[in-house]
Scaffold this motif. Structure first.
Motif, PDB file in Angstrom:
ATOM      1  N   THR A 212     -12.707  12.760  32.660  1.00  0.00           N
ATOM      2  CA  THR A 212     -12.723  11.609  31.749  1.00  0.00           C
ATOM      3  C   THR A 212     -12.218  10.359  32.455  1.00  0.00           C
ATOM      4  OG1 THR A 212     -12.396  13.073  29.855  1.00  0.00           O
ATOM      5  CG2 THR A 212     -11.892  10.735  29.549  1.00  0.00           C
ATOM      6  N   GLN A 213     -11.139  10.498  33.221  1.00  0.00           N
ATOM      7  CA  GLN A 213     -10.612   9.344  33.967  1.00  0.00           C
ATOM      8  C   GLN A 213     -11.629   8.826  34.979  1.00  0.00           C
ATOM      9  OE1 GLN A 213      -6.898  10.540  35.697  1.00  0.00           O
ATOM     10  NE2 GLN A 213      -5.945  11.051  33.715  1.00  0.00           N
TER      11      GLN A 213
ATOM     12  N   GLU B  27     -14.646   7.000  33.282  1.00  0.00           N
ATOM     13  CA  GLU B  27     -14.345   5.650  32.795  1.00  0.00           C
ATOM     14  C   GLU B  27     -14.401   4.624  33.915  1.00  0.00           C
ATOM     15  OE1 GLU B  27     -10.549   6.077  31.017  1.00  0.00           O
ATOM     16  OE2 GLU B  27     -11.324   6.967  29.136  1.00  0.00           O
TER      17      GLU B  27
ATOM     18  N   VAL C 299     -17.672  18.351  26.086  1.00  0.00           N
ATOM     19  CA  VAL C 299     -18.001  17.338  25.069  1.00  0.00           C
ATOM     20  C   VAL C 299     -16.875  17.254  24.042  1.00  0.00           C
ATOM     21  CG1 VAL C 299     -19.586  16.768  23.188  1.00  0.00           C
ATOM     22  CG2 VAL C 299     -20.485  17.503  25.404  1.00  0.00           C
ATOM     23  N   SER C 300     -16.305  18.417  23.690  1.00  0.00           N
ATOM     24  CA  SER C 300     -15.187  18.406  22.725  1.00  0.00           C
ATOM     25  C   SER C 300     -13.957  17.715  23.296  1.00  0.00           C
ATOM     26  CB  SER C 300     -14.851  19.843  22.319  1.00  0.00           C
ATOM     27  OG  SER C 300     -14.270  20.555  23.413  1.00  0.00           O
ATOM     28  N   ARG C 301     -13.922  17.565  24.630  1.00  0.00           N
ATOM     29  CA  ARG C 301     -12.815  16.880  25.283  1.00  0.00           C
ATOM     30  C   ARG C 301     -13.184  15.433  25.642  1.00  0.00           C
ATOM     31  NH1 ARG C 301      -7.750  19.417  25.416  1.00  0.00           N
ATOM     32  NH2 ARG C 301      -8.157  21.613  24.879  1.00  0.00           N
ATOM     33  N   ASP C 302     -14.144  14.876  24.888  1.00  0.00           N
ATOM     34  CA  ASP C 302     -14.486  13.439  24.949  1.00  0.00           C
ATOM     35  C   ASP C 302     -15.298  13.046  26.180  1.00  0.00           C
ATOM     36  OD1 ASP C 302     -13.151  13.048  22.568  1.00  0.00           O
ATOM     37  OD2 ASP C 302     -11.245  12.626  23.588  1.00  0.00           O
ATOM     38  N   LEU C 303     -15.905  13.991  26.885  1.00  0.00           N
ATOM     39  CA  LEU C 303     -16.846  13.598  27.931  1.00  0.00           C
ATOM     40  C   LEU C 303     -18.173  13.205  27.284  1.00  0.00           C
ATOM     41  CD1 LEU C 303     -14.800  14.982  29.936  1.00  0.00           C
ATOM     42  CD2 LEU C 303     -16.811  15.486  31.315  1.00  0.00           C
ATOM     43  N   PRO C 304     -18.819  12.138  27.727  1.00  0.00           N
ATOM     44  CA  PRO C 304     -20.069  11.692  27.087  1.00  0.00           C
ATOM     45  C   PRO C 304     -21.164  12.750  27.229  1.00  0.00           C
ATOM     46  CG  PRO C 304     -19.683  10.481  29.123  1.00  0.00           C
ATOM     47  CD  PRO C 304     -18.430  11.259  28.849  1.00  0.00           C
TER      48      PRO C 304
END
Length: 342
Positions: free
Chosen positions: A250-251, A254, A300-305
């Motif tokens: 995720t980092q 971004e 995806v559940s961990r906010d990856l697009p």
């Protein structure tokens, strides 16, 4: 006696008159022959001049035919080049086709004129005389040939203009291709830079886990670390391992600019041993795909697009190592994660 002498004195000598008449007739015949000879000489001179003029006309027609042949070769070369340019050169191609059609029509007209001139030449050879009608036809043919020369020049000018337009289009396409290649090269370099960062950060996050290794340009997770045997449900250890990975991903995601197109590809692999009869999954292919989907859904559940994630199942078709031993089977049961372009 006396009477006989009187008769003799009355006899007339007509021979000189015959001689004079024959001389006059001979002079007339000679004069007529001179006139006829002079007329023949003049007629032959006229015919010779006309044949010379026709030879010049044939030479001109040969030059026109040769020039027309050169125009055909140039048109064929132009057709071969224009075919390389797609929709951006459509207008130039249409214009070239119309000009080529006009050129073909002019060529047909020249062939018809050649046939007409050949017919006139045969008539002159047979009769050895040139009538006023033939001279008029030759004059008309000369006018038509001059008009055809003008038309051919216009066609040549139009083809030259079309060729210049094509060259400009080709230069623009070449320039666009170079700029596109530069842009792609920049994106590849940028992606490569973030891929290096991806590898470094992920290795730090995963630590020295023996069930996770780096192979080429991808991270390899042994299936036993993430899934129970024969299952596509993540176990608790696998979820914890992927949670650390998701935070790092995720980092990194971004920080990657929007103009760089990238995806994280999750590949599932199994060993070649068939699944038992009645298993939830009909084949190793389905099992490997289901495991890849489980990893994708967790990330995806961990906010990856989701648009940046791809799941793929290979079954046992791309083994990491060869062999039928237990260790080979264990190494071939794996999940591979790779940062790449679509």
């Amino acid at each position: 006696m006396f009477t006989g002498i009187r008769r003799s004195s009355r006899t007339v000598n007509v021979w000189p008159g015959y001689v004079d008449a024959l001389s006059a007739l001979l002079m007339v015949v000679i004069f007529v022959l001179l006139i006829f000879t002079l007329a023949q000489f003049l007629l032959r001179q006229v015919v010779s001049d006309q044949e010379f003029a026709l030879d010049l006309l044939n030479n001109r027609l040969a030059e026109v035919s040769e020039a027309l042949g050169l125009s055909e070769e140039r048109a064929e070369a132009l057709n071969a080049q224009v075919a390389l340019f797609s929709e951006q050169l459509a207008e130039v191609t249409d214009e070239r086709d119309s000009l080529a059609a006009a050129r073909d029509r002019d060529q047909l007209r020249l062939l018809a004129l050649d046939a007409l001139i050949a017919s006139q030449q045969e008539t002159i050879a047979e009769e050895q005389e040139l009538s006023q009608e033939a001279r008029d036809q030759v004059a008309i043919l000369n006018l038509q040939i001059a008009a055809l020369r003008n038309q051919l020049q216009e066609v040549a000018d139009a083809l030259a203009a079309a060729e210049r337009d094509k060259a400009e289009q080709a230069a623009e396409i070449t320039d666009l291709g170079q700029r596109l290649n530069l842009a792609l090269a920049r994106q590849v370099n940028e992606l490569e830079r973030y891929r290096s960062e991806f590898f470094g950060r992920v290795k730090d996050a995963l630590g020295d886990n023996p069930d996770v290794r780096v192979t080429g340009d991808r991270f390899v997770f042994q299936s036993e670390l993430l899934f129970p045997s024969g299952s596509a449900e993540l176990n608790s250890a696998g979820r914890a391992q992927l949670a650390e990975l998701a935070g790092t991903l995720t980092q990194i995601a971004e920080r990657i600019p929007d103009e760089i197109d990238w995806v994280l590809r999750i590949d599932g692999h199994t060993d070649p041993r068939p699944l038992p009869e009645g298993h939830r999954y009909a084949s190793n292919w389905e099992l490997s795909t289901a495991r890849a989907l489980s990893v994708v859904e967790f990330l995806v559940s961990r906010d990856l697009p989701p648009e940046r994630l791809v799941a793929a199942g290979f079954g046992a078709n791309r083994p990491a190592v060869a062999g039928d031993e237990a260790e080979a089977h264990r190494r071939n049961r794996r999940i591979e994660i790779k940062l790449t372009s679509p």
